[in-house]
Design an enzyme around this catalytic site. Structure first.
Site, mmCIF file in Angstrom:
data_model
loop_
_atom_site.group_PDB
_atom_site.id
_atom_site.type_symbol
_atom_site.label_atom_id
_atom_site.label_comp_id
_atom_site.label_asym_id
_atom_site.label_seq_id
_atom_site.Cartn_x
_atom_site.Cartn_y
_atom_site.Cartn_z
ATOM 1 C CG ASP A 50 -49.115 -2.768 3.486
ATOM 2 O OD1 ASP A 50 -50.032 -3.475 3.310
ATOM 3 O OD2 ASP A 50 -48.074 -2.549 2.538
ATOM 4 C CG ASP A 52 -47.486 -8.884 1.901
ATOM 5 O OD1 ASP A 52 -46.664 -9.467 2.510
ATOM 6 O OD2 ASP A 52 -48.621 -9.001 1.478
ATOM 7 N NE ARG A 90 -54.071 -15.345 -2.562
ATOM 8 C CZ ARG A 90 -54.488 -16.368 -1.600
ATOM 9 N NH1 ARG A 90 -55.070 -17.372 -2.034
ATOM 10 N NH2 ARG A 90 -53.875 -16.088 -0.261
ATOM 11 C CB SER A 155 -51.585 -10.511 2.572
ATOM 12 O OG SER A 155 -51.432 -11.807 2.819
ATOM 13 C CG ASP A 209 -45.383 -1.282 -0.160
ATOM 14 O OD1 ASP A 209 -46.430 -1.856 0.670
ATOM 15 O OD2 ASP A 209 -45.092 -2.200 -0.774
HETATM 16 C C1 BG6 Z 1 -50.969 -7.286 -0.277
HETATM 17 C C2 BG6 Z 1 -49.780 -7.697 -1.439
HETATM 18 O O1 BG6 Z 1 -50.553 -7.040 0.970
HETATM 19 O O2 BG6 Z 1 -51.764 -8.730 -0.236
HETATM 20 C C3 BG6 Z 1 -50.389 -7.963 -2.686
HETATM 21 O O3 BG6 Z 1 -49.181 -6.229 -1.570
HETATM 22 C C4 BG6 Z 1 -50.983 -9.393 -2.657
HETATM 23 O O4 BG6 Z 1 -49.263 -8.261 -3.473
HETATM 24 C C5 BG6 Z 1 -52.110 -8.860 -1.551
HETATM 25 O O5 BG6 Z 1 -51.541 -9.768 -3.679
HETATM 26 C C6 BG6 Z 1 -52.927 -10.457 -1.162
HETATM 27 O O6 BG6 Z 1 -52.025 -11.381 -0.679
HETATM 28 P P1 BG6 Z 1 -52.482 -12.970 -0.547
HETATM 29 O O7 BG6 Z 1 -51.210 -13.483 0.302
HETATM 30 O O8 BG6 Z 1 -53.735 -13.070 0.186
HETATM 31 O O9 BG6 Z 1 -52.288 -13.523 -1.795
HETATM 32 MG MG MG Z 2 -47.850 -3.470 0.835
#
Ligand code: BG6
Ligand code: MG
Length: 268
Positions: A50, A52, A90, A155, A209
């Protein structure tokens, strides 16, 4: 069934939103976990990370930028809600913050865009100094041991974050928030990563995490190392406080035995 913007391979619904995600016919994983011969010992072949909160502390940036939007809009927000949003897409994060309030599609889109603008502004200040401890040595060890490596992140900014950290070329495969329709806690991102690595899910170890990611990785038939406080990652097969504490030999045993090291050998 997938809609016109999607393609389906091996039961995974892949989106075609991002041009960099090419949908090519790949061989299915050679051994699905439930088909694994109990007499064979699986060998560790790949590490799936992962992003973030595992490779860098962008989990905190997501927290702070959602907090800002919530304050601007007068929505309740707390550290515990922020923790529940770890690993969550998101759109699903915004829905959780709205807690049942209904907004128009235009408002939903605008709030997600504003949150992302705040996030990208903060991301501009990130450098390789923001890599969490242990990341580079673990990636070096993995490479030296012939293991394949992937990122499986919900993300849509994963490539941008990896570029800021200067580690994008270190991964064989990157699956992100553009890659699949069903994000974590579905197993799809992890299964796609394994498929693209051409490695069976049961030969992969995932680093996560977040509860959503742990659920998804386990549903994919993978062993999971939880990175963080045990209260947050208690569904993982093994818990570490930092990647700096990870030893490849323990990951190998995790995959071979399909169970964590004995309690007295655990290191958190
Ligand atoms: C994840 C994060 O990796 O990505 C989340 O842990 C986040 O907190 C998600 O909402 C989506 O991210 P992004 O950058 O597409 O807004
Ligand atoms: Mg994460």
């Amino acid at each position: 069934m997938p809609d016109a913007h999607c393609a389906e391979i091996d039961g995974l619904i892949l989106t075609e939103l991002a041009p960099r995600v090419t949908v090519t016919p790949l061989a299915p994983p050679s051994i699905a976990p439930h088909h694994q011969d109990p007499m064979t010992t699986m060998t560790l072949q790949a590490l799936i990370f992962d992003l973030d909160g595992v490779l860098t502390d962008t989990a905190e940036l997501h927290y702070r930028t959602w907090q800002r939007v919530a304050e601007e809009e007068g929505f309740a927000f707390s550290r515990s809600l922020g923790d529940q949003l770890r690993g969550v897409s998101r759109r699903a994060s915004l829905e959780a913050i709205l807690a049942g309030r209904v907004l128009s599609e235009a408002q939903m889109t605008a709030l997600q865009a504003r949150k992302n603008d705040h996030f990208l502004t903060m991301l501009n200040h990130m450098t390789s100094a923001d890599l969490l401890p242990g990341v580079l040595p673990l990636l070096d060890d993995a490479r030296a041991s012939g293991l394949r490596t992937a990122v499986a992140s919900a993300s849509q900014n994963a490539h941008a974050v990896l570029d800021r950290l200067g580690i994008r070329p270190r991964f064989d495969v990157i699956c992100d928030g553009h890659s699949v329709l069903h994000s974590k806690p579905a197993p799809d991102l992890f299964l796609l990563a394994a498929t693209r690595l051409n490695v069976p899910p049961s030969a992969c170890v995932v680093f996560e995490d977040a509860a959503a990611g742990i659920v998804g990785a386990r549903a994919a038939g993978m062993m999971v190392v939880g990175v963080g406080p045990p209260s947050r990652v208690d569904g993982a097969n093994l818990v570490v406080s930092s990647l700096a504490n990870v030893r490849l030999a323990d990951l190998q045993r995790l995959v071979a035995d399909r169970q964590p090291p004995a309690a007295e050998e655990m290191y958190a």
